[in-house]
Design a protein around this motif. Structure first.
Motif, short mmCIF file in Angstrom:
data_model
loop_
_atom_site.label_atom_id
_atom_site.label_comp_id
_atom_site.label_asym_id
_atom_site.label_seq_id
_atom_site.Cartn_x
_atom_site.Cartn_y
_atom_site.Cartn_z
N TYR A 178 6.84 19.10 -6.24
CA TYR A 178 7.29 17.79 -6.69
C TYR A 178 8.22 17.13 -5.65
CZ TYR A 178 5.48 18.54 -11.44
OH TYR A 178 4.68 18.73 -12.52
N LYS A 179 9.09 17.96 -5.08
CA LYS A 179 10.00 17.41 -4.05
C LYS A 179 9.20 16.88 -2.85
CE LYS A 179 14.14 20.14 -5.01
NZ LYS A 179 15.09 21.13 -4.47
N GLY A 180 8.10 17.61 -2.53
CA GLY A 180 7.27 17.16 -1.42
C GLY A 180 6.63 15.82 -1.71
N TYR A 181 6.14 15.64 -3.00
CA TYR A 181 5.53 14.36 -3.35
C TYR A 181 6.54 13.21 -3.21
CZ TYR A 181 2.06 17.45 -5.58
OH TYR A 181 1.13 18.41 -5.83
N VAL A 182 7.75 13.50 -3.75
CA VAL A 182 8.77 12.44 -3.71
C VAL A 182 9.18 12.11 -2.27
CG1 VAL A 182 11.13 11.84 -4.36
CG2 VAL A 182 9.63 12.96 -6.00
N ASN A 183 9.36 13.16 -1.48
CA ASN A 183 9.77 12.92 -0.08
C ASN A 183 8.73 12.12 0.68
OD1 ASN A 183 12.23 14.18 -0.37
ND2 ASN A 183 11.46 16.20 0.28
N THR A 184 7.43 12.43 0.42
CA THR A 184 6.37 11.68 1.09
C THR A 184 6.43 10.21 0.68
OG1 THR A 184 4.93 13.63 1.16
CG2 THR A 184 3.88 11.47 1.38
N GLY A 185 6.62 9.99 -0.63
CA GLY A 185 6.72 8.61 -1.11
C GLY A 185 7.91 7.89 -0.51
N ARG A 186 9.06 8.60 -0.48
CA ARG A 186 10.26 7.97 0.09
C ARG A 186 10.07 7.63 1.56
NH1 ARG A 186 15.69 11.05 -1.69
NH2 ARG A 186 14.61 12.79 -0.70
N VAL A 219 0.84 -1.21 0.00
CA VAL A 219 0.00 0.00 0.00
C VAL A 219 0.87 1.25 0.00
CG1 VAL A 219 -1.65 1.33 1.37
CG2 VAL A 219 -1.98 -1.12 1.07
N LYS A 220 1.89 1.25 0.84
CA LYS A 220 2.77 2.41 0.93
C LYS A 220 3.55 2.60 -0.36
CE LYS A 220 3.50 2.81 5.93
NZ LYS A 220 2.28 2.11 6.35
N ALA A 221 4.04 1.52 -0.94
CA ALA A 221 4.79 1.61 -2.19
C ALA A 221 3.89 2.04 -3.35
CB ALA A 221 5.46 0.27 -2.48
N ASP A 222 2.69 1.48 -3.39
CA ASP A 222 1.75 1.84 -4.45
C ASP A 222 1.38 3.32 -4.36
OD1 ASP A 222 -0.23 1.02 -6.61
OD2 ASP A 222 -1.60 1.81 -5.06
N ASP A 223 1.20 3.80 -3.13
CA ASP A 223 0.88 5.21 -2.94
C ASP A 223 2.03 6.08 -3.43
OD1 ASP A 223 -0.79 7.39 -1.55
OD2 ASP A 223 1.22 7.61 -0.65
N ALA A 224 3.26 5.66 -3.14
CA ALA A 224 4.42 6.44 -3.53
C ALA A 224 4.59 6.46 -5.04
CB ALA A 224 5.66 5.88 -2.87
N VAL A 225 4.39 5.29 -5.71
CA VAL A 225 4.66 5.18 -7.14
C VAL A 225 3.49 5.67 -8.00
CG1 VAL A 225 5.15 3.54 -9.01
CG2 VAL A 225 6.32 3.32 -6.79
N ASN A 226 2.27 5.31 -7.64
CA ASN A 226 1.12 5.58 -8.51
C ASN A 226 0.30 6.80 -8.11
OD1 ASN A 226 1.63 3.35 -10.20
ND2 ASN A 226 0.64 1.96 -8.73
N LYS A 227 0.53 7.35 -6.93
CA LYS A 227 -0.28 8.48 -6.50
C LYS A 227 0.58 9.72 -6.24
CE LYS A 227 -3.94 5.58 -4.53
NZ LYS A 227 -4.70 5.22 -3.32
N GLN A 228 1.56 9.58 -5.37
CA GLN A 228 2.32 10.76 -4.98
C GLN A 228 3.04 11.41 -6.17
OE1 GLN A 228 2.27 12.25 -2.11
NE2 GLN A 228 0.99 10.70 -1.10
N ILE A 229 3.55 10.60 -7.08
CA ILE A 229 4.33 11.17 -8.19
C ILE A 229 3.60 11.03 -9.53
CG2 ILE A 229 6.52 10.68 -7.02
CD1 ILE A 229 6.79 8.24 -8.88
N ASP A 230 2.31 10.88 -9.49
CA ASP A 230 1.54 10.68 -10.73
C ASP A 230 1.69 11.89 -11.66
OD1 ASP A 230 -0.40 9.15 -12.32
OD2 ASP A 230 -1.72 10.86 -11.89
N ASP A 231 1.73 13.10 -11.10
CA ASP A 231 1.83 14.31 -11.91
C ASP A 231 3.20 14.47 -12.56
OD1 ASP A 231 -0.74 14.87 -11.17
OD2 ASP A 231 -0.18 16.31 -9.58
N LEU A 232 4.18 13.66 -12.15
CA LEU A 232 5.54 13.83 -12.65
C LEU A 232 5.79 13.00 -13.91
CD1 LEU A 232 5.66 14.71 -9.57
CD2 LEU A 232 8.11 14.18 -9.72
N PHE A 233 4.88 12.10 -14.25
CA PHE A 233 5.07 11.21 -15.40
C PHE A 233 3.84 11.17 -16.28
CE2 PHE A 233 8.28 9.58 -12.53
CZ PHE A 233 9.32 9.24 -13.38
#
Length: 553
Positions: free
Chosen positions: A281-289, A178-192
């Motif tokens: 964007y940095k905030g999204y990535v940091n949250t995912g990390r 769940v945490k990984a999916d949130d980081a990859v598919n939600k938090q950084i969705d706007d970056l790709f």
């Protein structure tokens, strides 16, 4: 022959020959009659007997006795100074010997134990001991049963505790997904764009390879996430499979975490983004990390918890198994002891234990000898003429430490023949007469030294023996001839008979025993001390009150 006939024809010669024959016969009868042995009956009695060795020596001035420790060590105590008078047997100096004293006590205790064991074997097993042995067996059986029950409980608890940990594996992996999916598919969705395709693209530009690196790692992270989801959906139930799932999950999260780190680097090198967008964007990535790191920590914690639980289980089970084995061995030992007590002691066991006692006695003698080597005793009554030791310093072995000069003005040196030397020992008392004063003046003395090396006197091996006068006497002078009677042994209340009543034949000694009714029996005897009074000790062969033939002149 013719001459003899002529002589016999003359009466005067015949008369002379007859007179000579009569005189010779009379002399023979007179003197032979004096040597005719006489005998009588003597009763075997009890009494005291004293054995002496008589030698002749010469008075000489007293000499210094040089003393040294027989082993090296630290000087712990000095009990005498130069000029001090000391008595024979007095302790003059001592090395540090607490360890040896403890060894002596331990050796004596071991000897007491071995002697007690030997006595117990000789006495046999008492009913009380057999009952105690039975009680020990019963107690050991109960201990074994308790240990076996404890082992079963430990194993059951180990299984329960481990199963509880494995029961949470799926929840841990689901949380990680769940945490990984949130980081990859939600938090950084706007970056790709084309996130889930095989060719995802960043929505911004970078000035180097960081952008390309982030794009292909996005594709790899997506694939790892998909694999993680499939593995969770097909999670095995066995422990080995669950261990593998955790390991794979940890590995896949590391790939995702690496992707997020690469994406963060790309954002830092981005061009054309506003500061606000870049910051977002940095905030999204940091949250995912942060979420992925948390998931990694949770998986690692679960792996370590399982590993620790396995180690604890193994230790607990091993301890419990050891207790079972120990209890089982104790039971067998107690059962063997009961069997032995019921069977009783065999001659072989008694002999073996007697050997143990002898070994313990030898150990006591050895440790006592080592202890005695740390003490210097004064061998004589005297005065200290030299003392070089100091407390705390190291004394070397056989190095002169103390000299003692005898208080007695003179000593006597005498050579004791090898036939008698075995009877003489240190401190034997002696009576001394000096030719100058006759046999009525008796001086007391004792043996203070016996040379180990022989001295040959007229082809006979002798041993120089030194005597010390017990009291200072003005009448004693150097060079006087001394007649010494050494009292080498003394026994009381023993069977004694006259020495002349004992005969020897074929290396055996015997007496003629009066059996009564004019019957005499040859009786073999074992003798002991020969007394100075003409009596001899009878060790075996006669009883008190027996009457024997005693020969005399």
């Amino acid at each position: 022959m013719e001459k003899i006939k002529n002589i016999l024809k003359r009466p005067l010669y015949v008369i002379l020959i007859i007179v000579v024959i009569l005189i010779g016969w009379g002399a023979y009868s007179y003197f032979a009659g004096k040597n005719v042995p006489t005998y009588g009956l003597t009763t075997v009695t009890r009494g005291n007997i004293s054995q002496e060795v008589s030698v002749t020596g010469r008075v000489k001035p007293a000499q210094n006795v040089d003393l040294a420790f027989e082993k090296s060590g630290k000087v712990a105590r000095i009990n005498a100074a130069v000029g001090d008078k000391v008595a024979a047997g007095q302790i003059l100096a001592v090395l540090a010997n607490n360890d040896l004293a403890a060894q002596v006590l331990q050796a004596k205790a071991s000897l007491a134990v071995q002697q007690a064991n030997l006595n117990a074997l000789k006495d046999g097993t008492r009913p009380e001991e057999i009952q105690i042995a039975r009680t020990n067996v019963t107690t050991a059986q109960k201990s074994l049963s308790d240990a076996q029950s404890n082992l079963a409980n430990v194993k059951n608890k180990a299984d329960v505790d481990l199963n509880n940990l494995y029961g949470g594996v799926k929840d841990t992996l689901n949380d990680a997904y769940v945490k990984a999916d949130d980081a990859v598919n939600k938090q950084i969705d706007d970056l790709f764009t084309n996130d889930t395709s095989n060719n995802p693209k960043l929505t911004f530009y970078t000035g180097g390879q960081t952008g390309s690196n982030a794009e292909w790692k996005r594709q790899a992270a997506g694939a790892e996430l998909t694999q993680l989801n499939q593995e969770i959906n097909n999670l095995p139930t066995d422990k080995s499979g669950l261990d593998s799932a955790l390991t794979k999950g940890e590995s896949r999260l590391k790939v995702i975490s690496d992707f997020l780190n690469a994406l963060s680097a790309a954002i830092n090198e981005s061009t054309g983004l506003t500061s606000a967008t870049q910051l977002a964007y940095k905030g999204y990535v940091n949250t995912g990390r942060t979420n992925v790191t948390t998931a990694l920590t949770n998986i690692n914690t679960k792996i370590q918890a399982i590993s620790a639980q396995k180690a604890a289980n193994q230790s607990n089970v091993s301890t419990a198994e050891t207790s079972v084995n120990s209890a089982d061995n104790s039971l067998k030992a107690y059962q063997d002891q009961l069997s032995l007590k019921q069977a009783g002691s065999t001659p072989e066991q008694i002999n073996a234990q007697a050997a143990q006692v002898m070994a313990a006695q030898a150990n006591v003698a050895d440790t006592q000898a080592q202890f005695d080597k740390t003490i210097i005793y004064s061998p004589i009554n005297g005065i200290i003429t030299k003392q070089d030791a100091k407390v705390g310093e190291i004394a070397a072995q056989n190095t002169l430490i103390i000299s003692v000069m005898s208080l007695a003005q003179f000593e006597i040196e005498a050579n004791v023949p090898e036939a008698d030397i075995a009877k003489v020992k240190l401190n034997d008392a002696a009576k001394v007469t000096l030719d100058t004063y006759g046999s009525s003046v008796i001086f007391e003395a004792k043996v203070i030294k016996i040379d180990l090396a022989e001295t040959m006197v007229e082809g006979v091996a002798t041993y120089k023996t030194t005597f010390q006068f017990s009291q200072k006497e003005e009448r004693i002078k150097s060079g006087l001839t001394a007649n010494i009677d050494i009292q080498t042994a003394k026994r009381g209340d023993v069977l004694i008979i006259p020495q002349r009543a004992v005969a020897q034949k074929d290396n055996d000694r015997f007496v003629m025993l009066d059996k009564g009714n004019n019957q005499i029996e040859e009786r073999k005897v074992i003798t002991g001390l020969k007394g100075v009074d003409g009596n001899i000790e009878i060790i075996e062969g006669l009883n008190e009150g027996d009457r024997i033939v005693s020969y005399g002149q």
